[in-house]
Design an enzyme around this catalytic site. Structure first.
Site, PDB file in Angstrom:
ATOM      1  N   CYS A  94      -2.850  -0.068  -8.714  1.00 55.24           N
ATOM      2  CA  CYS A  94      -3.546   1.061  -8.079  1.00 55.24           C
ATOM      3  C   CYS A  94      -5.052   0.953  -8.238  1.00 55.24           C
ATOM      4  O   CYS A  94      -5.816   1.277  -7.324  1.00 55.24           O
ATOM      5  CB  CYS A  94      -3.044   2.382  -8.661  1.00 55.24           C
ATOM      6  SG  CYS A  94      -3.521   2.661 -10.380  1.00 55.24           S
ATOM      7  N   HIS A 402      -2.989   6.981 -12.986  1.00 56.36           N
ATOM      8  CA  HIS A 402      -2.980   6.426 -11.628  1.00 56.36           C
ATOM      9  C   HIS A 402      -4.347   6.621 -10.981  1.00 56.36           C
ATOM     10  O   HIS A 402      -4.979   7.665 -11.150  1.00 56.36           O
ATOM     11  CB  HIS A 402      -1.904   7.134 -10.797  1.00 56.36           C
ATOM     12  CG  HIS A 402      -1.735   6.609  -9.406  1.00 56.36           C
ATOM     13  ND1 HIS A 402      -1.446   5.289  -9.133  1.00 56.36           N
ATOM     14  CD2 HIS A 402      -1.810   7.232  -8.196  1.00 56.36           C
ATOM     15  CE1 HIS A 402      -1.344   5.119  -7.820  1.00 56.36           C
ATOM     16  NE2 HIS A 402      -1.568   6.283  -7.233  1.00 56.36           N
ATOM     17  N   ASN A 423      -4.007   7.697  -1.082  1.00 57.47           N
ATOM     18  CA  ASN A 423      -3.175   7.029  -2.078  1.00 57.47           C
ATOM     19  C   ASN A 423      -2.829   5.617  -1.617  1.00 57.47           C
ATOM     20  O   ASN A 423      -3.161   5.210  -0.499  1.00 57.47           O
ATOM     21  CB  ASN A 423      -1.910   7.851  -2.314  1.00 57.47           C
ATOM     22  CG  ASN A 423      -1.263   7.566  -3.655  1.00 57.47           C
ATOM     23  OD1 ASN A 423      -1.751   6.742  -4.433  1.00 57.47           O
ATOM     24  ND2 ASN A 423      -0.173   8.230  -3.942  1.00 57.47           N
TER      25      ASN A 423
END
Length: 482
Positions: A94, A402, A423
């Site tokens: 991520c 994250h 995202n």
């Protein structure tokens, strides 16, 4: 003997009953303690109904707050325009997707591109190679420490991984450049990193042992004077040779699993209307210089909201970098309201930001909404949850997990009511590939933001002149973001 036992039993029975919060003197759960604490479940009709429901359903399903079921308003007063949603698949990259997506938004806007993505696989190859070197050189640097030393143990516990943070993106991009996604596409192992990572860890751990054994075999402790100096020079050369042999094995595994990074490539550029603009041959570095052209290490500052530590101070985390000759994670700790001011200024100017948080808390994944009102665990379970953000961090109940791209805020009378991030879980996840968070959730579970210096007030920039407080690599707040 029997009289003694009988007397002791009588004495225990004559003692006053413990309060509900007390335990046996020896710390164990005795039958008496068990009887008292079992009153937490009464078995009444309400308890039986809840037990029956929980036997076949997830806690989060039953705790869903029906009063908060409606979809949140999706209008945002200020939004950075981006094109295309990325997908990190079954990997912990991520941080890499987010860092490249921040750059991507600027590149698309500045060069009038259509949908465009950088190759995450390209930088991931060098990330893994550099992390392998970081571990092996760390073993060499700690060769005089015993094997059970905390730092040595931490190194062998964490030889390599696919998580990371923004300084990894900046150090890697500046050193190796970047390429468009079609110049080095994803592979099965880049999208599904666990098996490759397992093999790399084994190769590195056995290489680390060989480095320590090579040093111990030299017997430097028994040598003095010039003999010791000559022997140290010789063993240093041998350690370097061992390290390069191990790195050669790592390079082979990465090449087989991820592909060989291109040294140069041809790329055709189209504008936002899909019309041909140019075709040219680039190296990864020349591509970076032409299309990105930013000094990432000098132009960005990492900010953090960690209520367990003093605000207004600069902190550095030892060994928290991706490149041995790169930069440790350095951040300024600030109250959340000051971070919001910076985030709003950046979004208003059309600049997305690297953002990280505790994404698993109160996430309704179907709606793509992060809201502390999404679930009512207290009412369902009959237990009060009272910890604030500081207490959750101190007790390991919360931490950054994250990274995403912060790219929108909804302001009402100048006050933020909600935020939105792009995202990297694919276009079908959340709200069209995005997550929306309420401002209350932002306060409780936001941890890190990376912003350009031009959006940061001078009094905060001045804090960078401080000598950083150095924290150990194993500090629980600084696990790599996944």
């Amino acid at each position: 003997m029997k009289k003694t036992i009988a007397f002791a039993a009588a004495l225990i029975l004559s003692m006053p009953a413990f309060s509900h919060a007390q335990v046996a003197p020896d710390g164990g759960i005795t039958p008496e303690v068990l009887q008292r604490i079992s009153r937490g479940y009464t078995g009444n009709a309400s308890d039986k109904a809840l037990r029956n429901a929980l036997a076949g359903n997830a806690i989060s399903v039953l705790a869903t707050n029906a009063g908060n079921a409606a979809m949140i308003d999706t209008h945002f007063s200020d939004e950075v325009k981006t094109k295309g949603i990325t997908d990190q698949k079954s990997s912990g990259r991520c941080w890499l997707f987010t860092g490249l997506n921040v750059m991507r938004a600027s590149v698309i806007d500045r060069h009038d591109l259509g949908a465009f993505t950088f190759s995450q696989n390209y930088l991931f190859f060098y990330d893994q190679l550099e992390k392998a070197n970081l571990f092996l050189q760390g073993v060499i640097d700690t060769k005089d420490l015993p094997f059970d030393d905390r730092k040595v143990d931490w190194l062998f516990s964490n030889p390599i991984g696919d998580g990371g943070q923004f300084t990894g993106v900046s150090d890697l991009a500046l050193k190796y450049g970047v390429v468009p996604s079609d110049a080095m596409p994803e592979t099965y192992s880049s999208n599904n990193t666990s098996q490759m990572s397992s093999q790399l860890k084994t190769v590195l751990r056995q290489g680390g042992l060989l480095l320590r054994e090579t040093y111990e075999a030299a017997g430097l402790a028994a040598l003095k004077g010039k003999k010791a100096e000559a022997a140290l020079k010789d063993v240093s050369a041998r350690l370097q040779a061992v390290k390069e042999d191990v790195l050669s094995d790592v390079y082979r595994i990465l090449s087989l699993c991820l592909g060989v990074p291109p040294q140069e490539f041809e790329w055709t550029r189209y504008d936002s209307k899909g019309e041909f603009v140019s075709r040219a041959t680039y190296t990864p570095v020349s591509f970076y210089e032409e299309f990105v052209g930013e000094a990432l290490n000098d132009n960005y500052v990492m900010l953090m909201n960690d209520p367990t530590r003093e605000y207004g101070k600069v902190y550095e985390i030892d060994y928290d970098r991706h490149v041995y000759d790169g930069h440790n994670w350095l951040y300024i700790n600030l109250p959340v309201e000051r971070i919001k001011e910076i985030a709003i200024a950046s979004i208003k100017d059309g600049k997305a930001m690297y953002f990280s948080c505790d994404v698993g808390k109160f996430l309704n994944s179907k709606k793509g909404v992060l809201d502390i009102a999404n679930y009512d665990y207290s009412s369902l379970l009959g237990v009060e949850f009272t910890m604030d953000k500081r207490e959750r961090v101190l007790t390991h109940a919360s931490g950054s997990s994250h990274a995403m791209t912060l790219m929108a805020v909804d302001l009402r009378d100048g006050t933020p009511v909600k935020w939105m991030v792009e995202n990297s879980w694919g276009a079908d996840s959340g709200y069209k590939g995005h997550l929306i968070m309420t401002d209350e959730w932002f306060n409780e579970y936001m941890f890190r933001l990376v912003a350009e210096k031009k959006y940061i007030p001078s009094d905060i920039i001045d804090m960078l002149a401080q000598t950083p407080v150095r924290l150990p690599a194993w500090d629980p707040m600084f696990a790599p973001e996944q």
